[in-house]
Design a protein around this motif. Sequence first.
Motif, PDB file in Angstrom:
ATOM      1  N   UNK A 184     -11.065  -8.394  -0.584  1.00 43.82           N
ATOM      2  CA  UNK A 184     -11.862  -7.468  -1.371  1.00 43.82           C
ATOM      3  C   UNK A 184     -12.765  -8.293  -2.280  1.00 43.82           C
ATOM      4  N   UNK A 185     -13.898  -7.715  -2.663  1.00 44.32           N
ATOM      5  CA  UNK A 185     -14.782  -8.443  -3.581  1.00 44.32           C
ATOM      6  C   UNK A 185     -15.177  -7.553  -4.747  1.00 44.32           C
ATOM      7  N   UNK A 186     -15.452  -8.184  -5.863  1.00 47.45           N
ATOM      8  CA  UNK A 186     -15.861  -7.450  -7.056  1.00 47.45           C
ATOM      9  C   UNK A 186     -17.264  -6.890  -6.903  1.00 47.45           C
ATOM     10  N   UNK A 187     -17.537  -5.819  -7.636  1.00 50.83           N
ATOM     11  CA  UNK A 187     -18.889  -5.243  -7.654  1.00 50.83           C
ATOM     12  C   UNK A 187     -19.719  -5.939  -8.735  1.00 50.83           C
ATOM     13  N   UNK A 188     -20.983  -6.175  -8.425  1.00 54.75           N
ATOM     14  CA  UNK A 188     -21.909  -6.737  -9.413  1.00 54.75           C
ATOM     15  C   UNK A 188     -23.187  -5.908  -9.359  1.00 54.75           C
ATOM     16  N   UNK A 189     -23.408  -5.111 -10.396  1.00 55.54           N
ATOM     17  CA  UNK A 189     -24.542  -4.180 -10.367  1.00 55.54           C
ATOM     18  C   UNK A 189     -25.875  -4.882 -10.594  1.00 55.54           C
ATOM     19  N   UNK A 190     -26.847  -4.524  -9.757  1.00 58.24           N
ATOM     20  CA  UNK A 190     -28.257  -4.864  -9.991  1.00 58.24           C
ATOM     21  C   UNK A 190     -29.062  -3.607  -9.674  1.00 58.24           C
ATOM     22  N   UNK A 191     -30.208  -3.476 -10.282  1.00 57.85           N
ATOM     23  CA  UNK A 191     -31.047  -2.295 -10.034  1.00 57.85           C
ATOM     24  C   UNK A 191     -31.423  -2.185  -8.559  1.00 57.85           C
ATOM     25  N   UNK A 192     -31.694  -3.314  -7.926  1.00 60.98           N
ATOM     26  CA  UNK A 192     -32.108  -3.286  -6.518  1.00 60.98           C
ATOM     27  C   UNK A 192     -30.970  -2.809  -5.614  1.00 60.98           C
ATOM     28  N   UNK A 193     -29.720  -3.159  -5.948  1.00 59.45           N
ATOM     29  CA  UNK A 193     -28.585  -2.762  -5.102  1.00 59.45           C
ATOM     30  C   UNK A 193     -28.354  -1.259  -5.136  1.00 59.45           C
ATOM     31  N   UNK A 194     -28.878  -0.580  -6.155  1.00 60.19           N
ATOM     32  CA  UNK A 194     -28.747   0.874  -6.232  1.00 60.19           C
ATOM     33  C   UNK A 194     -30.002   1.587  -5.740  1.00 60.19           C
ATOM     34  N   UNK A 195     -31.163   1.169  -6.216  1.00 65.41           N
ATOM     35  CA  UNK A 195     -32.385   1.930  -5.949  1.00 65.41           C
ATOM     36  C   UNK A 195     -32.975   1.684  -4.561  1.00 65.41           C
ATOM     37  N   UNK A 207     -21.643  -0.342  -8.057  1.00 69.63           N
ATOM     38  CA  UNK A 207     -21.107  -0.523  -9.413  1.00 69.63           C
ATOM     39  C   UNK A 207     -22.060  -0.038 -10.479  1.00 69.63           C
ATOM     40  N   UNK A 208     -22.850   1.013 -10.160  1.00 64.69           N
ATOM     41  CA  UNK A 208     -23.895   1.479 -11.070  1.00 64.69           C
ATOM     42  C   UNK A 208     -23.356   2.223 -12.279  1.00 64.69           C
ATOM     43  N   UNK A 209     -22.045   2.443 -12.347  1.00 57.48           N
ATOM     44  CA  UNK A 209     -21.481   3.135 -13.514  1.00 57.48           C
ATOM     45  C   UNK A 209     -21.699   2.340 -14.796  1.00 57.48           C
ATOM     46  N   UNK A 210     -21.972   1.033 -14.654  1.00 59.41           N
ATOM     47  CA  UNK A 210     -22.222   0.206 -15.833  1.00 59.41           C
ATOM     48  C   UNK A 210     -23.617   0.446 -16.414  1.00 59.41           C
ATOM     49  N   UNK A 211     -24.485   1.141 -15.658  1.00 59.40           N
ATOM     50  CA  UNK A 211     -25.843   1.445 -16.123  1.00 59.40           C
ATOM     51  C   UNK A 211     -25.872   2.906 -16.547  1.00 59.40           C
ATOM     52  N   UNK A 212     -25.920   3.157 -17.852  1.00 60.60           N
ATOM     53  CA  UNK A 212     -25.684   4.484 -18.415  1.00 60.60           C
ATOM     54  C   UNK A 212     -26.631   5.570 -17.889  1.00 60.60           C
ATOM     55  N   UNK A 213     -27.948   5.346 -17.760  1.00 63.35           N
ATOM     56  CA  UNK A 213     -28.818   6.408 -17.229  1.00 63.35           C
ATOM     57  C   UNK A 213     -28.402   6.869 -15.831  1.00 63.35           C
TER      58      UNK A 213
END
Length: 726
Positions: A325-336, A382-388
């Motif tokens: 398993x691997x950890x999540x690392x949020x970036x705007x590009x990985x979501x949008x 892992x976008x839960x770390x980005x409040x909007x």
Amino acid sequence: MTHKYKTSEAKTCLADQHITFVGDSRIRQLFYAFVKILNPLVKEEGNKHANIPFEDKTAALKVDFQWYPEVNSSMKQYFQSLRESLTSKPHMILAGAATWSIKMNNGSAESLAQYKVNMTQVAPVLEQLTDVSDVYWILQDPVHEQLLRESRKMITNERIDAYNQVAVGVLNGTSRNSKSKIKMFSVSKLISEETIMESLDGLHLPESSRDISAMVLMNAYCNKIIRPIDGSCCQPIPPLTIIQKLAACFFTLSIVGYASLTLIQRNKHRKNNKLCTDLESGEEKKPATATPVASCPEILLVSFCKLGLIMAYFYFCDRANLFMKENKFYTHSSFFIPLIYILVLGVFYIENTRETKFLNREQTDEWKGWMQLVILIYHISGASSFLPVYMHIRVLVAAYLFQTGYGHFSYFWLKGDFGIYRISQVIFRLNFLVIVLCIVMDRPYQFYYFVPLVTFWFMVIYGSLAIWPQIIQKKANGNYLWHCGLLLKFAFLLLCICFLLYSQGSFEKIFSLWPISKLFELHGNVYEWWFRWKLDRYAVFHGMLLAFIYLALQKHQLLSEGRGEALFSNKVSNVLLFFSVVSFLTYSIWASSCKNKTECNDMHPSVSVVQILAFVLIRNIPGYARSVYSTFFAWFGKISLELFICQYHIWLAADTKGILVLIPGNPMLNIIISTFIFVCVAHEISHITNDLAQIVIPKDNSALVKRLLCIAGFFFGLLLLSALQH
């Protein structure tokens, strides 16, 4: 996956423990990084070539550093003294050295040979210490040769690799009869290969790299003790419970039974073919018979066989240590970026709807589909770390519950069907997969929070409309007193919600009553259920209210629902569309400017309906928008519940805290393969659930009551087994 240990967690794990670091200045750096997890205020004492103690009396733990920069007789004597000590021995020993030997002997071949001799003498002592301690040999990190000062130029990466090879070769050969118990710590070496260019002097690692190595050490030692959910490394496989063993036996028998049935049917088919003669023989050939319809036992056997194989995949993905398993690392590009992809795909698959009613079935399937895809991207990125983004996803969850209120109210109002068959079918379809996963994955029902939430609100809708007086469209037709009675029911429901909201104590007492507490407890209390319920407490009520208003307007022919026609008159439609767009954008601006998650969560239940109603009106008022839908999104919408639940274990991992890695080293290919399997499994489970629902929930009430009693007995047995297990 590595868990990021807080100071309190680290102290809890290392209470009454003694840990020793042995080596040179780079081991000293690792020692300080490790100690700073326990006490962030500790400061390094520069190039101190001496022993350094650290003690925390509150946790009764000791961590010390022993200055032995070379592998020689002094280091051997120190390890012998630890072995012969009558007092408590260190629980963990971390040792490593080589660069001083290279430097002091100018990197000569004789020095490497002597290093091998010294390691050969030290290794047996270390092996003996493994009986009472966890012993790690830390492989030497590479250097940045261009940054090294002249006195260190002989410390090359080629020589460091040679010394590491000697250490690995000697230590792995210390135990002749079995595998050596000395663990090779190569993590720091691998990290520094990527980060050594950030070093200040070319020899010592940058602080960020040391911190990661220290955290990995903490995971290596503490994960098996603390067992964090988001720290999958270094944890043993949890033992199977009695219930899991029984489930495994049941599914194994189903698979064996299905294989036996298939073999018997093939043999019969071959015998029948032999009995049929050719037309040339003079006898008339019997006409081919149609494929026989499968009986209920056959459907059950096939369904449980498929389900058994799928559940085995679930278990191996998220309970056994078969896949990483691997950890999540949020970036705007990985979501949008994935969001844009699915939007484009959805637009490409637009078709005309079969009906153009307000919130027609195809449109609601489309709505569920794109919302579910957005939620999946939100979880894996892992976008839960980005409040909007978090606040907008909260609206999507509320929209699901809004649809629950709208759909079930419409059905009960129009059909008036409050029979036991209807309620049993809905509850079975909602809960079947979750119940199976609770058994197979050893998780409480509340862990899959959305299903308990939807099931609870369905029961609230059913109870609100089924209790006397039952008010449905046939009775209320043209009678405003009945409508007033329904509005009183709405008011009473709202009053109950407000009472539970403002009386958390009463809420917890109600849902802590046995046996329903088993449905709502997580980690021994109902706080998580209280939090989830509170977040979207008005969404179902708003959905029911909109359904009532729409059906009333439709009954009085105040809506235009023809293909291409605006829902209201042009003037009214334009005004509503204008306010909807403004409201939609206003909410998005507010959510994007949120600074505090707690405050925004407090506001969310009251304001999320603005965003939902705005979307509904924008999607339905224009006739052209109401007349088309995306088949791509609608296909996913039909299996949205299965997608939401399955993601927990076979797309995400470690109970959603990480990402499943089927193919290490290639993230893009891994996501493609795991996503394909995940979607196929969700689709297959949807079919299995539908097949089983037709068999398990018969339309005959007397037969249904008997089966419900059997199901109740089954769950009572599970409770007893669970109690015995604990």
